[in-house]
Design a protein around this motif. Structure first.
Motif, mmCIF file in Angstrom:
data_model
loop_
_atom_site.group_PDB
_atom_site.id
_atom_site.type_symbol
_atom_site.label_atom_id
_atom_site.label_comp_id
_atom_site.label_asym_id
_atom_site.label_seq_id
_atom_site.Cartn_x
_atom_site.Cartn_y
_atom_site.Cartn_z
ATOM 1 N N ARG A 1 -26.949 -39.825 70.599
ATOM 2 C CA ARG A 1 -26.642 -39.249 69.291
ATOM 3 C C ARG A 1 -27.905 -38.894 68.510
ATOM 4 O O ARG A 1 -27.959 -37.882 67.830
ATOM 5 C CB ARG A 1 -25.778 -40.212 68.470
ATOM 6 C CG ARG A 1 -24.393 -40.403 69.016
ATOM 7 C CD ARG A 1 -23.620 -39.077 68.948
ATOM 8 N NE ARG A 1 -22.347 -39.165 69.584
ATOM 9 C CZ ARG A 1 -21.194 -39.225 68.933
ATOM 10 N NH1 ARG A 1 -21.165 -39.214 67.628
ATOM 11 N NH2 ARG A 1 -20.072 -39.287 69.611
ATOM 12 N N LEU A 2 -28.920 -39.725 68.610
ATOM 13 C CA LEU A 2 -30.171 -39.495 67.900
ATOM 14 C C LEU A 2 -30.848 -38.219 68.377
ATOM 15 O O LEU A 2 -31.227 -37.355 67.581
ATOM 16 C CB LEU A 2 -31.099 -40.699 68.092
ATOM 17 C CG LEU A 2 -32.374 -40.759 67.288
ATOM 18 C CD1 LEU A 2 -32.077 -40.826 65.805
ATOM 19 C CD2 LEU A 2 -33.202 -41.953 67.716
ATOM 20 N N ILE A 3 -30.970 -38.071 69.695
ATOM 21 C CA ILE A 3 -31.642 -36.886 70.246
ATOM 22 C C ILE A 3 -30.809 -35.625 70.000
ATOM 23 O O ILE A 3 -31.355 -34.575 69.658
ATOM 24 C CB ILE A 3 -31.966 -37.082 71.736
ATOM 25 C CG1 ILE A 3 -33.085 -38.118 71.870
ATOM 26 C CG2 ILE A 3 -32.372 -35.768 72.396
ATOM 27 C CD1 ILE A 3 -33.432 -38.520 73.274
ATOM 28 N N ILE B 1 -33.104 -35.097 66.081
ATOM 29 C CA ILE B 1 -34.476 -34.860 66.527
ATOM 30 C C ILE B 1 -34.705 -33.363 66.712
ATOM 31 O O ILE B 1 -33.933 -32.684 67.396
ATOM 32 C CB ILE B 1 -34.773 -35.615 67.842
ATOM 33 C CG1 ILE B 1 -34.543 -37.122 67.666
ATOM 34 C CG2 ILE B 1 -36.182 -35.340 68.330
ATOM 35 C CD1 ILE B 1 -35.405 -37.787 66.624
ATOM 36 N N ASP B 2 -35.788 -32.863 66.134
ATOM 37 C CA ASP B 2 -36.194 -31.468 66.301
ATOM 38 C C ASP B 2 -36.958 -31.360 67.621
ATOM 39 O O ASP B 2 -38.030 -31.933 67.782
ATOM 40 C CB ASP B 2 -37.087 -31.048 65.135
ATOM 41 C CG ASP B 2 -37.660 -29.654 65.301
ATOM 42 O OD1 ASP B 2 -37.096 -28.861 66.093
ATOM 43 O OD2 ASP B 2 -38.679 -29.358 64.653
ATOM 44 N N LEU B 3 -36.389 -30.629 68.556
ATOM 45 C CA LEU B 3 -36.992 -30.503 69.879
ATOM 46 C C LEU B 3 -37.838 -29.243 70.031
ATOM 47 O O LEU B 3 -38.342 -28.964 71.112
ATOM 48 C CB LEU B 3 -35.903 -30.540 70.959
ATOM 49 C CG LEU B 3 -35.085 -31.836 71.016
ATOM 50 C CD1 LEU B 3 -33.998 -31.725 72.061
ATOM 51 C CD2 LEU B 3 -35.978 -33.029 71.281
ATOM 52 N N SER B 4 -38.010 -28.491 68.964
ATOM 53 C CA SER B 4 -38.769 -27.243 69.051
ATOM 54 C C SER B 4 -40.213 -27.423 69.532
ATOM 55 O O SER B 4 -40.741 -26.501 70.153
ATOM 56 C CB SER B 4 -38.734 -26.489 67.725
ATOM 57 O OG SER B 4 -39.325 -27.239 66.689
ATOM 58 N N PRO B 5 -40.884 -28.574 69.306
ATOM 59 C CA PRO B 5 -42.229 -28.717 69.863
ATOM 60 C C PRO B 5 -42.283 -28.615 71.395
ATOM 61 O O PRO B 5 -43.336 -28.347 71.963
ATOM 62 C CB PRO B 5 -42.665 -30.111 69.401
ATOM 63 C CG PRO B 5 -41.894 -30.363 68.158
ATOM 64 C CD PRO B 5 -40.568 -29.691 68.401
ATOM 65 N N PHE C 1 -41.138 -39.712 68.540
ATOM 66 C CA PHE C 1 -41.234 -41.066 68.004
ATOM 67 C C PHE C 1 -41.454 -41.053 66.491
ATOM 68 O O PHE C 1 -40.890 -41.873 65.765
ATOM 69 C CB PHE C 1 -42.339 -41.852 68.706
ATOM 70 C CG PHE C 1 -41.946 -42.304 70.081
ATOM 71 C CD1 PHE C 1 -41.103 -43.395 70.255
ATOM 72 C CD2 PHE C 1 -42.401 -41.641 71.201
ATOM 73 C CE1 PHE C 1 -40.726 -43.811 71.512
ATOM 74 C CE2 PHE C 1 -42.036 -42.041 72.467
ATOM 75 C CZ PHE C 1 -41.191 -43.137 72.630
ATOM 76 N N GLU C 2 -42.241 -40.108 66.015
ATOM 77 C CA GLU C 2 -42.462 -39.990 64.568
ATOM 78 C C GLU C 2 -41.157 -39.633 63.862
ATOM 79 O O GLU C 2 -40.853 -40.171 62.791
ATOM 80 C CB GLU C 2 -43.532 -38.934 64.289
ATOM 81 C CG GLU C 2 -44.924 -39.362 64.725
ATOM 82 C CD GLU C 2 -45.939 -38.231 64.722
ATOM 83 O OE1 GLU C 2 -45.555 -37.056 64.496
ATOM 84 O OE2 GLU C 2 -47.130 -38.520 64.958
ATOM 85 N N GLN C 3 -40.376 -38.741 64.457
ATOM 86 C CA GLN C 3 -39.095 -38.363 63.870
ATOM 87 C C GLN C 3 -38.112 -39.534 63.870
ATOM 88 O O GLN C 3 -37.355 -39.719 62.920
ATOM 89 C CB GLN C 3 -38.488 -37.183 64.622
ATOM 90 C CG GLN C 3 -39.244 -35.882 64.448
ATOM 91 C CD GLN C 3 -38.634 -34.788 65.290
ATOM 92 O OE1 GLN C 3 -37.492 -34.406 65.067
ATOM 93 N NE2 GLN C 3 -39.386 -34.286 66.256
ATOM 94 N N VAL C 4 -38.137 -40.324 64.936
ATOM 95 C CA VAL C 4 -37.257 -41.491 65.013
ATOM 96 C C VAL C 4 -37.590 -42.459 63.878
ATOM 97 O O VAL C 4 -36.694 -42.994 63.222
ATOM 98 C CB VAL C 4 -37.364 -42.191 66.392
ATOM 99 C CG1 VAL C 4 -36.690 -43.536 66.372
ATOM 100 C CG2 VAL C 4 -36.781 -41.315 67.484
ATOM 101 N N LEU C 5 -38.874 -42.663 63.622
ATOM 102 C CA LEU C 5 -39.271 -43.548 62.534
ATOM 103 C C LEU C 5 -38.784 -43.020 61.191
ATOM 104 O O LEU C 5 -38.332 -43.786 60.343
ATOM 105 C CB LEU C 5 -40.798 -43.715 62.513
ATOM 106 C CG LEU C 5 -41.386 -44.526 63.669
ATOM 107 C CD1 LEU C 5 -42.904 -44.516 63.615
ATOM 108 C CD2 LEU C 5 -40.861 -45.951 63.666
#
Length: 130
Positions: free
Chosen positions: A34-36, A40-44, A121-125
């Motif tokens: 669910r988190l991903i 989470i922005d996967l554009s990078p 990981f930064e986005q998760v935080l």
């Protein structure tokens, strides 16, 4: 002599499995999924892909992240072992939608996107702080 039902471990069976039903609420794999998918922005990850005009379809970074992060959380760091888990474990199958990335694809993804993985990981935080 007792009469028992016969059994055979070497038989094949077709089993209908809904992968999303395998990811039960309250579990780590459910939260990771669910988190991903939702936060989470996967554009990078998209910058290095150049197959939009042709070529073989790539594995979605969301799928690769799910299986890699789940594997790492379980202490599995070998890309060959992650591939094996995708072939044999129902939770890995559910997270990957039954995709089985080759171990070299898994290893290339991990080594090829260090900054993008760090951003996850930064986005998760940030999500956890909300």
């Amino acid at each position: 002599m007792p009469n028992f039902r016969k059994y055979n471990y070497s038989q094949d069976a077709m089993i209908v499995v809904n992968f999303e039903d395998q990811l039960q609420p309250g579990t780590f794999e459910f939260t990771l999924h669910r988190l991903i998918d939702g936060h989470i922005d996967l554009s990078p990850f998209y910058d290095k892909y150049s197959n939009d005009q042709g070529g073989r379809a790539a594995y979605d970074p969301a799928i690769l992240l799910k299986i890699i992060l789940f594997a790492y959380a379980k202490g599995i760091t070998s890309s060959r072992e992650i591939q094996w888990q995708c072939e044999n474990s129902i939770i890995f199958k559910a997270l990957s939608c039954d995709a089985v990335p080759h171990f070299s694809s898994i290893a290339s993804f991990v080594s090829g996107y260090p900054d993008a993985i760090e951003s996850v990981f930064e986005q998760v935080l940030l999500v956890c702080d909300q």
